[in-house]
Scaffold this active site. Sequence first.
Site, PDB file in Angstrom:
ATOM      1  N   LYS A 137      52.741  24.490  25.425  1.00  0.00           N
ATOM      2  CA  LYS A 137      51.604  24.860  26.269  1.00  0.00           C
ATOM      3  C   LYS A 137      50.455  23.864  26.095  1.00  0.00           C
ATOM      4  O   LYS A 137      50.225  23.379  24.990  1.00  0.00           O
ATOM      5  CB  LYS A 137      51.106  26.266  25.916  1.00  0.00           C
ATOM      6  CG  LYS A 137      52.136  27.363  26.128  1.00  0.00           C
ATOM      7  CD  LYS A 137      51.547  28.742  25.841  1.00  0.00           C
ATOM      8  CE  LYS A 137      52.560  29.833  26.180  1.00  0.00           C
ATOM      9  NZ  LYS A 137      52.015  31.191  25.923  1.00  0.00           N
TER      10      LYS A 137
ATOM     11  N   GLY B 233      46.549  30.790  31.632  1.00  0.00           N
ATOM     12  CA  GLY B 233      46.974  31.442  32.860  1.00  0.00           C
ATOM     13  C   GLY B 233      48.207  30.797  33.474  1.00  0.00           C
ATOM     14  O   GLY B 233      48.414  30.879  34.676  1.00  0.00           O
ATOM     15  N   GLY B 234      49.027  30.173  32.621  1.00  0.00           N
ATOM     16  CA  GLY B 234      50.298  29.649  33.114  1.00  0.00           C
ATOM     17  C   GLY B 234      50.255  28.198  33.545  1.00  0.00           C
ATOM     18  O   GLY B 234      51.288  27.638  33.886  1.00  0.00           O
TER      19      GLY B 234
ATOM     20  N   TYR C 141      59.603  30.873  22.805  1.00  0.00           N
ATOM     21  CA  TYR C 141      59.582  31.393  24.165  1.00  0.00           C
ATOM     22  C   TYR C 141      60.193  32.789  24.178  1.00  0.00           C
ATOM     23  O   TYR C 141      61.381  32.964  23.878  1.00  0.00           O
ATOM     24  CB  TYR C 141      60.358  30.465  25.114  1.00  0.00           C
ATOM     25  CG  TYR C 141      60.330  30.949  26.540  1.00  0.00           C
ATOM     26  CD1 TYR C 141      59.135  30.994  27.251  1.00  0.00           C
ATOM     27  CD2 TYR C 141      61.495  31.387  27.171  1.00  0.00           C
ATOM     28  CE1 TYR C 141      59.091  31.458  28.552  1.00  0.00           C
ATOM     29  CE2 TYR C 141      61.460  31.850  28.487  1.00  0.00           C
ATOM     30  CZ  TYR C 141      60.255  31.875  29.163  1.00  0.00           C
ATOM     31  OH  TYR C 141      60.209  32.340  30.452  1.00  0.00           O
TER      32      TYR C 141
ATOM     33  N   GLU D  40      44.667  38.951  25.874  1.00  0.00           N
ATOM     34  CA  GLU D  40      46.007  39.022  26.461  1.00  0.00           C
ATOM     35  C   GLU D  40      47.075  38.990  25.379  1.00  0.00           C
ATOM     36  O   GLU D  40      47.036  38.144  24.489  1.00  0.00           O
ATOM     37  CB  GLU D  40      46.268  37.807  27.367  1.00  0.00           C
ATOM     38  CG  GLU D  40      45.432  37.750  28.607  1.00  0.00           C
ATOM     39  CD  GLU D  40      45.892  36.628  29.556  1.00  0.00           C
ATOM     40  OE1 GLU D  40      45.299  36.527  30.627  1.00  0.00           O
ATOM     41  OE2 GLU D  40      46.820  35.858  29.224  1.00  0.00           O
TER      42      GLU D  40
ATOM     43  N   ASN E 251      40.499  35.940  27.780  1.00  0.00           N
ATOM     44  CA  ASN E 251      39.714  35.590  28.965  1.00  0.00           C
ATOM     45  C   ASN E 251      38.279  36.040  28.729  1.00  0.00           C
ATOM     46  O   ASN E 251      38.022  37.223  28.505  1.00  0.00           O
ATOM     47  CB  ASN E 251      40.281  36.254  30.210  1.00  0.00           C
ATOM     48  CG  ASN E 251      41.712  35.823  30.437  1.00  0.00           C
ATOM     49  OD1 ASN E 251      42.033  34.640  30.338  1.00  0.00           O
ATOM     50  ND2 ASN E 251      42.580  36.762  30.705  1.00  0.00           N
TER      51      ASN E 251
ATOM     52  N   ARG F 144      35.635  36.478  30.538  1.00  0.00           N
ATOM     53  CA  ARG F 144      34.952  36.741  31.812  1.00  0.00           C
ATOM     54  C   ARG F 144      35.287  38.157  32.275  1.00  0.00           C
ATOM     55  O   ARG F 144      36.150  38.815  31.686  1.00  0.00           O
ATOM     56  CB  ARG F 144      35.486  35.764  32.864  1.00  0.00           C
ATOM     57  CG  ARG F 144      37.005  35.919  33.037  1.00  0.00           C
ATOM     58  CD  ARG F 144      37.585  35.153  34.202  1.00  0.00           C
ATOM     59  NE  ARG F 144      38.966  35.530  34.457  1.00  0.00           N
ATOM     60  CZ  ARG F 144      40.038  34.955  33.910  1.00  0.00           C
ATOM     61  NH1 ARG F 144      39.882  33.965  33.061  1.00  0.00           N
ATOM     62  NH2 ARG F 144      41.249  35.385  34.197  1.00  0.00           N
TER      63      ARG F 144
ATOM     64  N   VAL G 192      39.658  39.871  37.653  1.00  0.00           N
ATOM     65  CA  VAL G 192      39.969  40.424  38.974  1.00  0.00           C
ATOM     66  C   VAL G 192      40.368  41.901  38.856  1.00  0.00           C
ATOM     67  O   VAL G 192      39.937  42.742  39.644  1.00  0.00           O
ATOM     68  CB  VAL G 192      41.110  39.620  39.641  1.00  0.00           C
ATOM     69  CG1 VAL G 192      41.516  40.253  40.968  1.00  0.00           C
ATOM     70  CG2 VAL G 192      40.726  38.166  39.837  1.00  0.00           C
TER      71      VAL G 192
ATOM     72  N   ARG H 288      46.682  43.423  44.860  1.00  0.00           N
ATOM     73  CA  ARG H 288      45.885  42.306  45.372  1.00  0.00           C
ATOM     74  C   ARG H 288      46.381  41.954  46.766  1.00  0.00           C
ATOM     75  O   ARG H 288      47.549  41.579  46.937  1.00  0.00           O
ATOM     76  CB  ARG H 288      46.036  41.084  44.468  1.00  0.00           C
ATOM     77  CG  ARG H 288      45.506  41.303  43.070  1.00  0.00           C
ATOM     78  CD  ARG H 288      45.431  39.974  42.349  1.00  0.00           C
ATOM     79  NE  ARG H 288      45.096  40.177  40.951  1.00  0.00           N
ATOM     80  CZ  ARG H 288      44.785  39.183  40.127  1.00  0.00           C
ATOM     81  NH1 ARG H 288      44.789  37.930  40.564  1.00  0.00           N
ATOM     82  NH2 ARG H 288      44.485  39.419  38.866  1.00  0.00           N
TER      83      ARG H 288
HETATM   84  C1  MV4 Z   1      54.703  32.886  27.294  1.00  0.00           C
HETATM   85  C2  MV4 Z   1      55.911  33.431  27.773  1.00  0.00           C
HETATM   86  C3  MV4 Z   1      56.925  33.581  26.869  1.00  0.00           C
HETATM   87  N1  MV4 Z   1      56.775  33.204  25.586  1.00  0.00           N
HETATM   88  N2  MV4 Z   1      54.582  32.545  26.011  1.00  0.00           N
HETATM   89  C4  MV4 Z   1      52.426  32.802  31.506  1.00  0.00           C
HETATM   90  C5  MV4 Z   1      50.984  33.008  31.750  1.00  0.00           C
HETATM   91  C6  MV4 Z   1      50.300  32.616  30.497  1.00  0.00           C
HETATM   92  N3  MV4 Z   1      49.174  33.471  30.251  1.00  0.00           N
HETATM   93  C7  MV4 Z   1      51.337  32.731  29.443  1.00  0.00           C
HETATM   94  N4  MV4 Z   1      52.599  32.863  30.107  1.00  0.00           N
HETATM   95  C8  MV4 Z   1      53.725  33.048  29.404  1.00  0.00           C
HETATM   96  N5  MV4 Z   1      53.646  32.727  28.094  1.00  0.00           N
HETATM   97  C9  MV4 Z   1      55.611  32.693  25.188  1.00  0.00           C
HETATM   98  N6  MV4 Z   1      55.479  32.331  23.905  1.00  0.00           N
HETATM   99  C10 MV4 Z   1      56.006  33.761  29.111  1.00  0.00           C
HETATM  100  C11 MV4 Z   1      54.926  33.543  29.933  1.00  0.00           C
HETATM  101  C12 MV4 Z   1      55.165  33.830  31.320  1.00  0.00           C
HETATM  102  C13 MV4 Z   1      55.960  32.979  32.103  1.00  0.00           C
HETATM  103  C14 MV4 Z   1      56.485  31.805  31.614  1.00  0.00           C
HETATM  104  C15 MV4 Z   1      57.287  30.988  32.391  1.00  0.00           C
HETATM  105  C16 MV4 Z   1      57.547  31.352  33.717  1.00  0.00           C
HETATM  106  C17 MV4 Z   1      57.013  32.501  34.241  1.00  0.00           C
HETATM  107  C18 MV4 Z   1      56.205  33.320  33.453  1.00  0.00           C
HETATM  108  C19 MV4 Z   1      55.657  34.461  33.994  1.00  0.00           C
HETATM  109  C20 MV4 Z   1      54.867  35.246  33.212  1.00  0.00           C
HETATM  110  C21 MV4 Z   1      54.616  34.914  31.865  1.00  0.00           C
END
Ligand code: MV4
Length: 448
Positions: free
Chosen positions: A158, A164-165, A202, A275, A290, A292, A295, A338
Amino acid sequence: MFKKILVANRGEIAVRIIRTCREMGIKTVAVYSEADREALHVKMADEAVCIGAPPPGRSYLNIPNIISAAEMKGAEAIHPGYGFLAENPYFAEICERQKITFIGPPASAIEDMGAKARARELMIKAGVPVVPGSPGLLTREREIAEIAEAIGYPVIIKASAGGGGRGMRIALNSEELERSVRTARAEAEAAFGDGGIYLEKYLLEPRHVEIQILADKFGNAVYLGERDCSIQRRHQKLIEETPCPVLTQQLREEMGATAVRAAQAVNYVGAGTVEFLLDRLGNYYFIEMNTRIQVEHPVTEMVTGIDLVAEMIKIAAGEPLGFKQEDIKPNGVALECRINAEDTNFNFRPCPGVIKNYLPPGGFGVRVDSGIYPGYSIPPYYDSLIAKLITWGKNRHEVIERMKRALREFRIEGVETTIPFLLSIMENPYFVTGSVDTHFVQRCLEEE
Ligand code: MV4
């Protein structure tokens, strides 16, 4: 209390903030871009100032223009809403330097949580559970492979400046790792001008559960229950609900206390959201905070009876919290859909245009937060959220039936909207039983 607040935002959230200000007897100053002359927030505010051209960088992100508008109109405080400048620590700092109260957390807390690798480090130090991974930023290539090996694949890389992705890469095995790390770094550098990355295990099919907190300037902090935001598409949330259908009361209290600890670790003040990812075994892991108003805040308001925007304003004005943890007793269930001006038949492409007919639903347990009206023209420069439909019910069955009724009542003509798609989710058996995770939309509704 403030006499006048400048609302540094547009659309439904600007309208939302103006409404609370009016109830509190506070005058409002709207700011608007040249594309927003006819916007509802401009009509509703007591005064309005044009702050520049339509592209956000030239108006809603233009700090000097916004500060000048506040000074010119004599606003003592600025509410940033969400997006735009809401999580910009420099903006918070500049406000304070100009003797304008930033209605939000201190710049230092925004900074601590904004750098995600740093936030992770601080949370580990505070005893908040995080997803197994690197302690903080990744530096040496050798160490990256070692950490990945130790926690086991798949891993996710990351961007520290992301959130937020945005700026994420998954590596399924050691062969993929080097490439993923390189791409993640390059993407982070290009998108944020900061190539800092960190690594986590993951998690497969987690739920996204977030805790709303409030903290005042005197060290008092409370949690206001959780929101389950697992129903998202490409990192855009579609539906949020509270309570999370799978949380036990014990887990809720534990996560709530953890969220408060997370906030206190950065000396948080104001409204914030911690979160977590929740796995099937009931393990929860901090991922981001977050700093703030979000939404999806209305679902929390519907079950707690607490106006979160009013609380933000009172906290910023230096009032102590007017309630304790044991005074917060969530009642019933709330859902938010939404509604975006998007064509779901064409990969959810934005659909700006003129609203020819607009008839929002009503009745018991129905709330609509929106910035549109009949004849309004949706400009193409901003995000496509045009309305939030929130329903309340005694239980999950009732709130879903009410949401279906309200979605069917809602008339928006002139542009395509996500209403039919949202209705299809309300009728989906996995949603109805609460058996969803963050991959639900991709798995059950897109099948691409
Ligand atoms: C992750 C995860 C799985 N494992 N972290 C997506 C939004 C952000 N706030 C963090 N996200 C994620 N973090 C770990 N360690 C899964 C997500 C995730 C996601 C990841 C890949 C593709 C689609 C996703 C949809 C929702 C959350």
